[in-house]
Design a protein around this motif. Structure first.
Motif, short mmCIF file in Angstrom:
data_model
loop_
_atom_site.label_atom_id
_atom_site.label_comp_id
_atom_site.label_asym_id
_atom_site.label_seq_id
_atom_site.Cartn_x
_atom_site.Cartn_y
_atom_site.Cartn_z
N GLN A 42 -10.33 -10.75 -7.58
CA GLN A 42 -11.80 -10.73 -7.57
C GLN A 42 -12.34 -11.42 -6.32
N TYR A 43 -11.73 -12.53 -5.94
CA TYR A 43 -12.14 -13.26 -4.73
C TYR A 43 -11.94 -12.38 -3.50
N HIS A 44 -10.80 -11.69 -3.43
CA HIS A 44 -10.54 -10.78 -2.30
C HIS A 44 -11.62 -9.69 -2.27
N ARG A 45 -11.95 -9.16 -3.44
CA ARG A 45 -12.97 -8.13 -3.52
C ARG A 45 -14.32 -8.67 -3.03
N ASP A 46 -14.68 -9.88 -3.50
CA ASP A 46 -15.99 -10.46 -3.19
C ASP A 46 -16.08 -11.05 -1.78
N ARG A 47 -15.00 -11.67 -1.29
CA ARG A 47 -15.10 -12.46 -0.06
C ARG A 47 -14.22 -11.98 1.10
N ASN A 48 -13.25 -11.10 0.82
CA ASN A 48 -12.29 -10.71 1.85
C ASN A 48 -12.29 -9.22 2.15
N SER A 49 -13.25 -8.46 1.64
CA SER A 49 -13.27 -7.01 1.80
C SER A 49 -13.97 -6.55 3.07
N ILE A 50 -14.92 -7.33 3.54
CA ILE A 50 -15.60 -7.01 4.80
C ILE A 50 -15.73 -8.27 5.63
N SER A 51 -15.83 -8.07 6.94
CA SER A 51 -15.94 -9.20 7.86
C SER A 51 -17.37 -9.71 7.94
N LEU A 52 -17.53 -10.79 8.63
CA LEU A 52 -18.83 -11.37 8.90
C LEU A 52 -19.77 -10.36 9.56
N ASP A 53 -19.20 -9.46 10.34
CA ASP A 53 -19.98 -8.44 11.05
C ASP A 53 -20.06 -7.11 10.29
N GLY A 54 -19.57 -7.08 9.05
CA GLY A 54 -19.65 -5.87 8.25
C GLY A 54 -18.52 -4.88 8.46
N LEU A 55 -17.44 -5.29 9.13
CA LEU A 55 -16.29 -4.40 9.32
C LEU A 55 -15.42 -4.42 8.07
N PRO A 56 -14.90 -3.27 7.65
CA PRO A 56 -14.01 -3.26 6.48
C PRO A 56 -12.66 -3.87 6.82
N THR A 57 -12.04 -4.49 5.82
CA THR A 57 -10.69 -5.02 5.99
C THR A 57 -9.71 -4.13 5.23
N PRO A 58 -8.45 -4.15 5.60
CA PRO A 58 -7.47 -3.38 4.84
C PRO A 58 -7.42 -3.79 3.36
N ILE A 59 -7.61 -5.07 3.06
CA ILE A 59 -7.65 -5.50 1.65
C ILE A 59 -8.82 -4.80 0.95
N GLY A 60 -9.98 -4.81 1.57
CA GLY A 60 -11.15 -4.16 0.97
C GLY A 60 -10.92 -2.69 0.73
N GLU A 61 -10.29 -2.03 1.70
CA GLU A 61 -10.02 -0.60 1.56
C GLU A 61 -9.00 -0.34 0.46
N SER A 62 -8.05 -1.26 0.26
CA SER A 62 -7.04 -1.05 -0.77
C SER A 62 -7.59 -1.29 -2.18
N LEU A 63 -8.68 -2.04 -2.28
CA LEU A 63 -9.25 -2.34 -3.60
C LEU A 63 -10.26 -1.30 -4.05
N VAL A 64 -10.56 -0.32 -3.21
CA VAL A 64 -11.54 0.70 -3.57
C VAL A 64 -10.98 1.64 -4.61
#
Length: 185
Positions: free
Chosen positions: A163-185
Motif C-alpha cells: 500500500q505504501y508503494h502504491r501511495d508513495r512510490n508509484s510516481i515521482s515528485l515530478d509526476g513521472l511513473p515508476t516501474p513499481i507504480g506500473e506493476s501495481l496497476v
C-alpha cells in the motif's frame, strides 16, 4: 578534473567494498524537473563486473531514481572516503530497475541479504569511472547502521508495504511513473 577510466580497476573495487555509504544521482529530462541525490547505507551494493554494479533498493519516502531511470536511464553513483586516504569515485552509466517476481530478480537476489523493505534492484552499466582527490571531504568514523528503516518495514508488513508503494512510490515528485507504480496497476 581527476582521472577517467572506462571501467573499475581492482583498486576501485576494493575502495567501493570498504565504503559504508554511497550516493545515487539521477534527473528527469525536463528542465523543470528535480535532480535527485539519495544516500544509501546498509550492505546493499554488489559489484557484478568492472562495468556493472547493482544495489538492493529499500523502500523510501520517494522513488525518484526509479522514475528517472525508467524515463531516461541516466544514473551516477558516488563514493567518498570518509576514513583513510582521501578519494572520491564516481560511476556514470545507465540503469534499469529490476522488480521482485521477475526472472532477473530471481537471478540476482541470491547475491544480497534480503532486507525488510526491499522494493527493487537498481542495475547500473557504467560507461565512465572518474576519480578525484577528495581532499575537502571531512573525516568521519562509522559507528553503526540505523535499524529504523528495517523496523519500520517489518512493522508495516507485506500488505502495508504494498500500500505504501502504491501511495508513495508509484510516481515521482515530478509526476513521472515508476516501474513499481506500473506493476501495481
Amino acid at each position: 578534473m581527476g582521472k577517467i577510466f572506462d571501467a573499475l580497476l581492482p583498486e576501485h573495487e576494493d575502495f567501493i567494498r570498504k565504503q559504508r555509504l554511497f550516493f545515487v544521482g539521477s534527473a528527469p529530462l525536463s528542465d523543470e524537473g528535480h535532480v535527485n541525490l539519495s544516500p544509501k547505507g546498509h550492505d546493499v551494493l554488489r559489484i557484478i563486473s568492472p562495468t556493472e554494479i547493482a544495489y538492493l533498493d529499500l523502500t523510501g519516502s520517494g522513488n525518484e531514481t526509479s522514475a528517472h531511470i525508467a524515463e531516461n536511464g541516466r544514473i551516477t553513483l558516488m563514493f567518498c572516503a570518509f576514513e583513510g586516504p582521501p578519494l572520491i569515485l564516481r560511476g556514470y552509466g545507465t540503469g534499469r530497475v529490476i522488480l521482485p517476481e521477475t526472472t532477473e530478480w530471481d537471478d540476482l537476489i541470491p547475491q544480497f541479504e534480503l532486507l525488510p523493505g526491499a522494493r527493487q534492484i537498481i542495475y547500473i552499466t557504467m560507461h565512465k569511472v572518474q576519480t578525484s582527490c577528495g581532499y575537502a571531504v571531512p573525516n568521519f568514523s562509522y559507528t553503526s547502521e540505523r535499524e529504523t528503516l528495517k523496523r519500520w518495514a517489518v512493522q508495516k508488513g507485506e500488505e502495508g508495504l504494498e500500500q505504501y508503494h502504491r501511495d508513495r512510490n508509484s510516481i515521482s515528485l515530478d509526476g513521472l511513473p515508476t516501474p513499481i507504480g506500473e506493476s501495481l496497476v
